[in-house]
Enzyme design. Structure first.
Site, PDB file in Angstrom:
ATOM      1  N   TYR A 129     -45.602  20.067 -18.883  1.00 28.54           N
ATOM      2  CA  TYR A 129     -46.938  19.735 -19.374  1.00 28.54           C
ATOM      3  C   TYR A 129     -47.397  18.402 -18.807  1.00 28.54           C
ATOM      4  O   TYR A 129     -46.603  17.603 -18.317  1.00 28.54           O
ATOM      5  CB  TYR A 129     -46.973  19.710 -20.908  1.00 28.54           C
ATOM      6  CG  TYR A 129     -46.281  18.527 -21.534  1.00 28.54           C
ATOM      7  CD1 TYR A 129     -46.991  17.380 -21.868  1.00 28.54           C
ATOM      8  CD2 TYR A 129     -44.909  18.539 -21.775  1.00 28.54           C
ATOM      9  CE1 TYR A 129     -46.354  16.286 -22.442  1.00 28.54           C
ATOM     10  CE2 TYR A 129     -44.267  17.455 -22.341  1.00 28.54           C
ATOM     11  CZ  TYR A 129     -44.996  16.331 -22.682  1.00 28.54           C
ATOM     12  OH  TYR A 129     -44.366  15.248 -23.238  1.00 28.54           O
ATOM     13  N   CYS A 130     -48.710  18.188 -18.874  1.00 24.17           N
ATOM     14  CA  CYS A 130     -49.305  16.918 -18.478  1.00 24.17           C
ATOM     15  C   CYS A 130     -50.401  16.602 -19.496  1.00 24.17           C
ATOM     16  O   CYS A 130     -50.297  16.996 -20.661  1.00 24.17           O
ATOM     17  CB  CYS A 130     -49.850  16.989 -17.049  1.00 24.17           C
ATOM     18  SG  CYS A 130     -51.211  18.151 -16.830  1.00 24.17           S
ATOM     19  N   LYS A 131     -51.453  15.932 -19.081  1.00 19.05           N
ATOM     20  CA  LYS A 131     -52.518  15.585 -20.023  1.00 19.05           C
ATOM     21  C   LYS A 131     -53.393  16.792 -20.347  1.00 19.05           C
ATOM     22  O   LYS A 131     -53.654  17.078 -21.507  1.00 19.05           O
ATOM     23  CB  LYS A 131     -53.381  14.452 -19.459  1.00 19.05           C
ATOM     24  CG  LYS A 131     -54.499  14.027 -20.400  1.00 19.05           C
ATOM     25  CD  LYS A 131     -55.298  12.882 -19.854  1.00 19.05           C
ATOM     26  CE  LYS A 131     -56.395  12.508 -20.846  1.00 19.05           C
ATOM     27  NZ  LYS A 131     -57.236  11.426 -20.308  1.00 19.05           N
ATOM     28  N   ILE A 135     -51.076  18.081 -23.169  1.00 17.53           N
ATOM     29  CA  ILE A 135     -50.840  17.373 -24.424  1.00 17.53           C
ATOM     30  C   ILE A 135     -52.152  17.184 -25.191  1.00 17.53           C
ATOM     31  O   ILE A 135     -52.153  17.035 -26.409  1.00 17.53           O
ATOM     32  CB  ILE A 135     -50.105  16.027 -24.197  1.00 17.53           C
ATOM     33  CG1 ILE A 135     -49.509  15.516 -25.519  1.00 17.53           C
ATOM     34  CG2 ILE A 135     -51.012  15.016 -23.524  1.00 17.53           C
ATOM     35  CD1 ILE A 135     -48.513  14.387 -25.356  1.00 17.53           C
TER      36      ILE A 135
END
Length: 128
Positions: free
Chosen positions: A88-90, A117
């Site tokens: 995952y990332c932003k 996220i």
């Protein structure tokens, strides 16, 4: 007219066949499914954001491997290719790129958090 329809059909076929081959190894899932996958044994949870973003809050038990860092491939090589990798990332852009790199490196069970996220927090799920 028939030629235009044929071209459109061919482009559609090519586009859908490319998507299918990519989804064979990479699954993009929502926060609920991602959270369930996190509970499985032997998963590897990877946050591909910057160390500063990671320090501001991350998913429980995640490791930070910055996809923009020059040593990304070196650090990812320490992961087990036989175990699921949750990424995952932003918001989903960098994790999509990271998933592509993981796939090129031979990982076969890659799960990408749709919306990153940002969606995780919006769903009221915990962060550390």
């Amino acid at each position: 007219m028939k030629r235009n329809i044929g071209i459109v059909f061919m482009l559609f076929f090519i586009a859908t066949s490319c998507v299918k081959s990519q989804t064979d190894k990479v699954q993009v899932v929502n926060t609920t499914i991602f959270e369930e996958k996190m509970k499985e044994k032997e998963v590897q949870l990877v946050d591909v954001r910057t160390p500063e973003e990671f320090a501001s809050g991350h998913l429980p038990n995640a490791v930070n491997i910055n996809v923009n860092a020059t040593d990304f491939e070196t650090k990812v090589a320490s992961l087990d290719k036989g175990k699921p990798v949750l990424v995952y990332c932003k918001s989903g852009g960098r994790s999509g790129r990271a998933c592509g790199q993981l796939e090129e490196m031979g990982f076969t069970n890659i799960i990408d958090l749709d919306g990153g996220i940002t969606d995780w927090k919006a769903s009221g799920k915990p962060i550390e």
